[in-house]
Design a protein around this motif. Structure first.
Motif, PDB file in Angstrom:
ATOM      1  N   HIS A   1       0.827  -1.224   0.000  1.00 33.43           N
ATOM      2  CA  HIS A   1       0.000   0.000   0.000  1.00 33.43           C
ATOM      3  C   HIS A   1       0.858   1.271   0.000  1.00 33.43           C
ATOM      4  CE1 HIS A   1       0.810   0.610   4.281  1.00 33.43           C
ATOM      5  NE2 HIS A   1       0.418  -0.621   4.538  1.00 33.43           N
TER       6      HIS A   1
ATOM      7  N   ALA B   1      -2.192  -7.300  -4.691  1.00 35.21           N
ATOM      8  CA  ALA B   1      -2.151  -6.202  -3.719  1.00 35.21           C
ATOM      9  C   ALA B   1      -2.006  -6.808  -2.327  1.00 35.21           C
ATOM     10  CB  ALA B   1      -3.426  -5.374  -3.797  1.00 35.21           C
TER      11      ALA B   1
ATOM     12  N   THR C   1      -3.568  -4.069   1.674  1.00 37.20           N
ATOM     13  CA  THR C   1      -4.179  -2.878   1.082  1.00 37.20           C
ATOM     14  C   THR C   1      -5.692  -2.936   1.259  1.00 37.20           C
ATOM     15  OG1 THR C   1      -2.387  -2.808  -0.537  1.00 37.20           O
ATOM     16  CG2 THR C   1      -4.391  -1.599  -1.099  1.00 37.20           C
TER      17      THR C   1
ATOM     18  N   ILE D   1      -8.867   0.435  -2.935  1.00 38.18           N
ATOM     19  CA  ILE D   1      -8.075   0.816  -4.114  1.00 38.18           C
ATOM     20  C   ILE D   1      -7.371   2.157  -3.956  1.00 38.18           C
ATOM     21  CG2 ILE D   1      -9.234  -0.604  -5.872  1.00 38.18           C
ATOM     22  CD1 ILE D   1     -10.825   2.001  -6.572  1.00 38.18           C
ATOM     23  N   LYS D   2      -7.904   3.034  -3.119  1.00 33.76           N
ATOM     24  CA  LYS D   2      -7.227   4.325  -2.893  1.00 33.76           C
ATOM     25  C   LYS D   2      -5.805   4.103  -2.378  1.00 33.76           C
ATOM     26  CE  LYS D   2     -11.196   7.111  -1.582  1.00 33.76           C
ATOM     27  NZ  LYS D   2     -11.890   7.368  -0.333  1.00 33.76           N
TER      28      LYS D   2
ATOM     29  N   LEU E   1      -3.792   2.054  -3.323  1.00 32.54           N
ATOM     30  CA  LEU E   1      -2.858   1.690  -4.397  1.00 32.54           C
ATOM     31  C   LEU E   1      -2.255   2.926  -5.045  1.00 32.54           C
ATOM     32  CD1 LEU E   1      -4.805  -1.223  -6.157  1.00 32.54           C
ATOM     33  CD2 LEU E   1      -2.804  -1.402  -4.659  1.00 32.54           C
TER      34      LEU E   1
ATOM     35  N   ARG F   1      -0.614   3.558  -8.732  1.00 28.89           N
ATOM     36  CA  ARG F   1      -0.415   2.208  -9.268  1.00 28.89           C
ATOM     37  C   ARG F   1      -1.727   1.499  -9.549  1.00 28.89           C
ATOM     38  NH1 ARG F   1       2.387  -0.055  -4.510  1.00 28.89           N
ATOM     39  NH2 ARG F   1       0.784   1.358  -3.681  1.00 28.89           N
ATOM     40  N   PHE F   2      -2.853   2.192  -9.281  1.00 27.84           N
ATOM     41  CA  PHE F   2      -4.145   1.627  -9.654  1.00 27.84           C
ATOM     42  C   PHE F   2      -4.173   1.364 -11.165  1.00 27.84           C
ATOM     43  CE2 PHE F   2      -8.661   2.201 -10.951  1.00 27.84           C
ATOM     44  CZ  PHE F   2      -9.125   1.020 -10.397  1.00 27.84           C
TER      45      PHE F   2
ATOM     46  N   PHE G   1      -2.796  -2.004 -11.698  1.00 29.26           N
ATOM     47  CA  PHE G   1      -3.756  -2.980 -11.169  1.00 29.26           C
ATOM     48  C   PHE G   1      -4.909  -3.177 -12.149  1.00 29.26           C
ATOM     49  CE2 PHE G   1      -7.480  -4.047  -8.546  1.00 29.26           C
ATOM     50  CZ  PHE G   1      -6.995  -5.083  -7.763  1.00 29.26           C
ATOM     51  N   GLU G   2      -5.444  -2.033 -12.605  1.00 29.59           N
ATOM     52  CA  GLU G   2      -6.618  -2.037 -13.474  1.00 29.59           C
ATOM     53  C   GLU G   2      -6.329  -2.690 -14.824  1.00 29.59           C
ATOM     54  OE1 GLU G   2      -9.879   1.508 -14.300  1.00 29.59           O
ATOM     55  OE2 GLU G   2      -7.772   1.819 -14.821  1.00 29.59           O
TER      56      GLU G   2
ATOM     57  N   THR H   1      -6.346 -10.245 -10.914  1.00 30.22           N
ATOM     58  CA  THR H   1      -5.883  -9.524  -9.721  1.00 30.22           C
ATOM     59  C   THR H   1      -6.237 -10.262  -8.433  1.00 30.22           C
ATOM     60  OG1 THR H   1      -7.917  -8.218  -9.696  1.00 30.22           O
ATOM     61  CG2 THR H   1      -6.015  -7.250 -10.825  1.00 30.22           C
TER      62      THR H   1
ATOM     63  N   ASN I   1      -6.089  -9.891  -4.040  1.00 28.99           N
ATOM     64  CA  ASN I   1      -6.056  -8.948  -2.923  1.00 28.99           C
ATOM     65  C   ASN I   1      -5.888  -9.778  -1.642  1.00 28.99           C
ATOM     66  OD1 ASN I   1      -6.978  -7.204  -0.819  1.00 28.99           O
ATOM     67  ND2 ASN I   1      -9.103  -7.209  -1.575  1.00 28.99           N
TER      68      ASN I   1
END
Lengths: 320, 320
Positions: A21, A83, A86, A89-90, A92, A95-96, A99-100, A105, A107
């Protein structure tokens, strides 16, 4: 999803990006470096991608040099993005984008508030640190534990439990720590590096802030103050004052410790209580929030006015 | 003698005096209070006899109120006297009279240097704390472990391992800690009481001493100074400066931390090193002694002269 299924997915893929994170701490860095080393032992390609320069106290970790700081570059892609530690998503940050861009993905986290933002989510709120989940995952992946991986996971566990002191510490935490010692990891060196390490600026700031100690209501209330001038004078950062409230709380006979910090947005107030005072109540009444024994608020007024306001609030608590 | 045989002797006797060492610390107090509670559960008569007033940080321990301070009175006698965490008879202080008057003495300790001064001796140098031996002994006595006994033993273990950080910590230490958590002991409260607790005077002294920080040889050497004036001004004691040398050692980039303390007998110098400097060599050259990473000496000269002498010694180490 069960950890066994995550192990299966890891086995089926070849390249991985690990995302700790933002403002990465000991658990996110230790879990990421530990998992990275484990995956590399399986012949996988791994990149640890971090938002900001990682804190130099973790420089001793074996995989530290391979951590990459994200610069917005779109060259980062992998079969699978994981991730770690974390909550949403904020956390991240920029780096979102990485991820996107990945359809696969994962978590892995231990925060109760996790928003299950990935395709596959594994949230274990009983784990004191994500490193405990990494310990189990490494076993499921049949990676032989070694002192390098164990040093990373120990660093995570030690930092996220405050050195086995917080109430999140379980018998499982201690069981893993014991196994890590049996592997021959130099735990006193890790503790010295991570928990007992300060910059010169931070040490000078501690000295200055302790000299501001004020006691009220028969020592039941202890207040420490940090001004922008103090921080500037010793060349420290605002983060260097993190945790100083515990010096106020730790005074023998004190019930509530408070740190008043001058910031651009007003006076930031941290409250800590030892036994019976619900500081969240006071923080909420002042527009903030938190837990019974750890809360905070921000007061848009002068330092003197903020102190007067707080003293008034606690008068009702301590003077009956 | 094996612990099984000591359990047998305990079963055969009815009254006990437990002797923690002089200047009793967390391990000697926690082991004594824990064993006392266990013996009482077996219907035995127990007195914990201590040399000086026990430190108030341990006031939260269940058996604390029953600790008796020895006043030279000869009324203290029992079937069996047990010394705990006591390396030699000097560490019994004036209570040697009580020890000597009993023909049935037991010495339970973990110091390598123990002199086997009792009739029956059980020394386990692998135990991080005597409380680990108490944990086993309680089991052999078939006393059901409860949160009161466990709180005492946890306090011992936590203090003697520096919060599971020292290299004496083993997987057995962690195993016992895990079992204690499973019993429901409030470990964060114990840590807050014992490890994070300071008097106002000590906190003020920390602040004052940190402001004396001096750095030499590219920050490789950090010196903190405590004068008698500083101690007097904040109403502290000489012991309040114990451990402050670790702030100097903990500075990022520093290899050697030094605390200079003005005492009646001269300038007391504490040396700590992080990685590669053998501070015992320097301490020995100055008439003192110690270990590679923790040593000390006393210099009968002014503070300024002592500092100059030390800087000269370390010039050879850091300037090549």
């Amino acid at each position: 999803m069960a950890l066994e299924d995550i192990a299966k997915i890891i086995n089926e893929n070849n390249s991985f990006i690990l995302l700790p994170h933002v403002s990465a701490d000991g658990d996110s860095i230790g879990s990421s470096t530990g998992l990275s080393l484990a995956l590399k032992k399986l012949g996988k390609k791994v990149t640890i991608l971090i938002e900001e320069e990682p804190p130099s106290v973790f420089k001793f970790l074996p995989e530290f040099e391979n951590i990459k700081v994200y610069n917005g570059d779109d060259k980062y892609s992998a079969d699978c993005v994981i991730a770690l530690d974390t909550g949403d998503i904020k956390r991240l940050g920029n780096r979102f984008a990485v991820f996107e861009a990945c359809s696969n993905t994962i978590n892995i986290d231990h925060h109760q508030t996790n928003t299950n933002f990935a395709v596959i989510n594994h949230i274990d709120v009983k784990a004191a640190a994500v490193a405990e989940i990494m310990w189990d995952l490494t076993g499921l992946l049949k990676v032989e534990m070694d002192t390098d991986i164990a040093s990373c996971l120990y660093t995570s566990i030690m930092t996220d439990t405050g050195g086995f002191r917080f109430s999140n510490t379980t018998s499982k935490t201690h069981d893993i720590a014991g196994r890590i010692i049996d592997l021959g990891v130099n735990i006193d060196k890790i503790a010295a590096n991570v928990l007992e390490s300060n910059s010169v600026a931070k040490l000078m700031l501690i000295g200055t802030v302790l000299s501001t100690l004020e006691l009220y209501y028969g020592n039941k209330l202890a207040i420490l103050t940090v001004t922008s001038d103090m921080i500037e004078k010793v060349n420290a950062t605002e983060e260097d004052s993190d945790g100083l409230v515990n010096y106020a709380k730790g005074i023998i006979g004190t019930e509530v410790g408070i740190l008043l910090k001058e910031t651009a947005g007003g006076i930031r107030v941290n409250f800590r209580s030892k036994e019976y005072v619900d500081v969240a109540e006071i923080a909420v009444a002042l527009g903030g929030g938190g837990h019974k024994k750890a809360a905070g608020c921000t007061l848009e007024m002068s330092l003197e006015d903020a102190k007067a306001k707080i003293l008034q609030m606690f008068k009702d608590v301590f003077v009956k």
